[in-house]
Design an enzyme around this catalytic site. Structure first.
Site, short mmCIF file in Angstrom:
data_model
loop_
_atom_site.label_atom_id
_atom_site.label_comp_id
_atom_site.label_asym_id
_atom_site.label_seq_id
_atom_site.Cartn_x
_atom_site.Cartn_y
_atom_site.Cartn_z
N GLY A 14 134.43 111.07 79.41
CA GLY A 14 135.81 111.49 79.15
C GLY A 14 136.76 111.04 80.24
O GLY A 14 136.35 110.55 81.30
N ASP A 15 138.05 111.14 79.92
CA ASP A 15 139.13 110.83 80.87
C ASP A 15 139.10 109.38 81.33
O ASP A 15 139.46 109.05 82.46
CB ASP A 15 139.06 111.76 82.10
CG ASP A 15 139.11 113.22 81.69
OD1 ASP A 15 139.81 113.53 80.72
OD2 ASP A 15 138.45 114.05 82.35
N GLY B 57 140.94 107.04 79.94
CA GLY B 57 142.25 106.43 79.72
C GLY B 57 142.47 106.08 78.26
O GLY B 57 143.21 105.15 77.93
N ASN C 67 140.67 120.59 73.78
CA ASN C 67 139.86 120.35 74.98
C ASN C 67 140.19 118.98 75.57
O ASN C 67 139.93 118.72 76.74
CB ASN C 67 138.34 120.44 74.67
CG ASN C 67 137.91 119.54 73.51
OD1 ASN C 67 138.73 119.06 72.74
ND2 ASN C 67 136.61 119.33 73.37
N HIS D 148 145.01 113.83 77.21
CA HIS D 148 145.32 112.41 77.21
C HIS D 148 146.70 112.21 77.83
O HIS D 148 147.70 112.71 77.32
CB HIS D 148 145.29 111.85 75.78
CG HIS D 148 143.95 111.93 75.14
ND1 HIS D 148 143.70 111.52 73.86
CD2 HIS D 148 142.75 112.36 75.62
CE1 HIS D 148 142.41 111.70 73.58
NE2 HIS D 148 141.83 112.22 74.63
N ARG E 156 129.48 128.19 58.16
CA ARG E 156 130.18 128.31 56.87
C ARG E 156 130.96 129.59 56.69
O ARG E 156 131.23 130.02 55.58
CB ARG E 156 129.19 128.09 55.71
CG ARG E 156 128.72 126.64 55.67
CD ARG E 156 127.39 126.50 55.04
NE ARG E 156 126.38 127.17 55.84
CZ ARG E 156 125.12 127.33 55.46
NH1 ARG E 156 124.73 126.89 54.30
NH2 ARG E 156 124.25 127.93 56.23
N THR F 235 130.13 118.36 74.47
CA THR F 235 131.07 119.11 73.65
C THR F 235 130.40 119.32 72.29
O THR F 235 129.22 118.99 72.11
CB THR F 235 132.45 118.41 73.57
OG1 THR F 235 133.37 119.30 72.95
CG2 THR F 235 132.38 117.09 72.80
N GLY G 231 142.86 121.42 85.05
CA GLY G 231 143.24 121.33 86.46
C GLY G 231 142.03 121.25 87.38
O GLY G 231 142.17 121.36 88.60
N ARG H 120 137.67 116.18 89.23
CA ARG H 120 136.57 115.49 88.56
C ARG H 120 135.54 114.99 89.58
O ARG H 120 135.94 114.51 90.65
CB ARG H 120 137.11 114.29 87.76
CG ARG H 120 138.07 114.71 86.66
CD ARG H 120 138.71 113.49 85.98
NE ARG H 120 139.71 113.90 85.00
CZ ARG H 120 140.85 113.24 84.77
NH1 ARG H 120 141.13 112.13 85.43
NH2 ARG H 120 141.70 113.69 83.87
N LEU I 106 140.96 99.92 87.48
CA LEU I 106 140.35 99.00 88.45
C LEU I 106 141.13 99.05 89.77
O LEU I 106 140.56 98.88 90.84
CB LEU I 106 140.34 97.58 87.87
CG LEU I 106 139.51 96.56 88.65
CD1 LEU I 106 138.03 96.93 88.66
CD2 LEU I 106 139.67 95.15 88.09
#
Ligand code: GDP
Ligand code: IMO
Ligand code: MG
Length: 451
Positions: free
Chosen positions: A25-26, A28, A51, A54, A156, A247, A324, A327, A354
């Site tokens: 994740g994250d 970009g 969740n 972006h 269900r 997830t 917040g 990472r 990069l």
């Protein structure tokens, strides 16, 4: 030289393009979805809920999307939350507020699939309750109620968006669901308050609700172009990720098909969005994490244990936009990218951030996994935590480029060491790189020579 890449494979002018996270994740995805949306008619979310986080930066203005597709920034687009998503209505309105304040006209351009599931406050309470119950083995979820919402869907007794058009039945179902969850988990729910809120929501949302499956296929038949904006990433996929630290949706290419009702035959390209290094927010295995030797790979997520880890976290501003949280950071994990490419079959890769590596004296690529001295083949990814935690990573070390690349707009303008880094990734993964991120802004991309 970059391998040959077409505009179609890069997602610039394809009929249906999936933008997919290739790590944890994250990477970009939001930025790429925004860049590509210029040429597309429809931007669709097919999985997850709020969740996701972006970020899109346009002329120094930052937009944070969670549940909404990033395509909304472009006034010509129609945006839809597909049947594979889970929708927390109060958060939806909250997210629209700043867009309205900025004068962005979204009315009539945001549709909800009638088959998408509603995520209630109760699901969020259950998420928090379950995380607490896991104690030191907690997943580190976003606490947005994602797991519990998909659980009621699979059980269900979930409630779909389309039911808002049948409020009498909806009300009964909501009362039953809240009562059921209360007895199961002991979470307190203000049932009357919820019923009142949803009565108002039903009136407002009614015109936004469409038969999402028919809408997307009709749009396709009418020659409209579609971006499927993935949320989360392949290593967080419920089936393919580092289970149970994942997830609860299908984040990979198959999820696009089931999450929109669009046949796999209609998907023209999938662009894998890959950060030039690796990050992960939340717990779970992370073989190339830069940690203190003393911490045995389990350093707190807000404290990468080496100078380089800290450098990537600081320069890369690696702080989650949803929770917040800081990472965790590490070197690029090539086996992860190979595995994602095997599952998703990327037409090309968007290598992001990069520029964050500009100051490093040397850069490393984690090129292979070994377990008990045995080298795994490309595409092999251990399925158990026991094996994932036992993985030893083989690295290749290369000289850094020690140059500011933020103004580079083509691959050829990059310093030779950076070109070498990109080429080595292409070679190891067997997939061309179409875009290289050199900054957070929409225009901060070095692009390949397209054929
Ligand atoms: P997503 O969840 O995949 O959309 O990614 P996020 O938006 O959560 O995280 C990516 C972060 O990196 C955001 O803050 C972006 O603005 C930023 N970003 C994206 N591409 C680049 C890049 O090439 N260079 C730099 N420096 N920042 C980038
Ligand atoms: P985007 O779309 C990074 C992680 C959480 C947690 C695990 C389960 O911005 O890339 P959940 O709340 O989904 O049950 O949490 O998955 N996670 C993400 N990490 N980016 C995301 O989305 C994520 N979505 C979920 O941190 O470890
Ligand atoms: Mg994100």
């Amino acid at each position: 030289m970059l391998k040959q890449v077409t505009k179609k494979a890069a997602g610039i002018n394809s009929r249906v393009c999936a933008v997919l996270g290739g790590q944890w994740g994250d990477e970009g995805k939001g930025k790429l979805a925004d860049v590509l949306a210029k040429n597309y008619d429809i931007v669709a979310r097919f999985n997850g809920g709020n969740n996701a986080g972006h970020t899109v930066v346009v002329n120094d203005k930052k937009y944070a999307f969670h549940l909404l597709p990033c395509g909304l920034i472009y006034p010509h687009t129609t945006n839809i939350l597909g049947n594979g998503t889970v929708i927390h209505v109060p958060s939806l309105f909250e997210e629209l507020e700043p867009l309205t304040a900025d004068g962005l006209e979204w009315e009539g351009r945001l549709l909800l699939s009638d088959r998408a599931h509603l995520l209630f406050d109760m699901h969020q309470a259950v998420d928090g309750h379950q995380e607490e119950g896991r104690g030191s083995k907690n997943i580190g979820t976003t606490k947005k109620g994602i797991g519990p919402a998909y659980a009621t869907k699979a059980n269900r007794n979930g409630i779909r968006v389309g039911m808002l058009k049948h409020f009498d039945v909806f009300e009964t179902q909501l009362r039953e669901l809240l009562d059921y969850q209360h007895h199961l988990y002991g979470v307190d729910v203000d049932i009357e308050g919820e019923v009142d809120k949803y009565k108002k929501y039903a009136e407002i949302l009614s015109p936004w609700i469409v038969d999402g499956v028919h809408f997307i296929n009709q749009a396709y038949d009418d020659g409209k172009s579609i971006i499927a904006e993935g949320a989360n990433a392949v290593m967080l996929d419920l089936d393919y990720g580092t289970y149970p630290f994942v997830t609860s949706s299908t984040t990979s290419v198959g999820g696009m098909s089931t999450g929109l009702g669009l046949s796999p035959n209609k998907i023209e390209t999938a662009v894998g969005v890959i950060k030039a290094y690796t990050t992960r927010v939340g717990w779970g295995p992370f073989p190339t994490e830069l940690t203190d030797d003393t911490c045995g790979g389990m350093v707190p997520r807000d404290a990468p244990g080496t100078d380089i880890g800290r450098h990537l976290q600081t320069v890369g501003a690696e702080i989650g936009v949803t929770t917040g949280r800081k990472r965790r950071c590490g070197w690029l994990d090539v086996p992860v990218i190979q595995y994602g490419h095997m599952i998703n079959s990327y037409g090309s890769i968007n290598l992001t951030k990069l520029d964050v590596m500009d100051d490093l004296d040397e850069v490393k690529l984690g090129v292979a996994y070994k377990i008990n001295g045995q080298r795994l083949l490309p595409g092999q990814m251990p399925s158990t935590l026991e094996d994932l935690y036992a993985v030893e990573v083989e690295y290749e070390t290369m000289p850094g480029w020690k140059t500011d690349i933020s103004k580079c707009r083509t691959f050829e303008e990059l310093p030779s060491e950076a070109q070498h880094y990109v080429n080595r990734i292409e070679e190891l993964v067997g997939c061309p790189v179409s875009f290289i991120g050199v900054g957070a802004g929409r225009e901060d991309m070095a692009v390949a020579q397209f054929v």
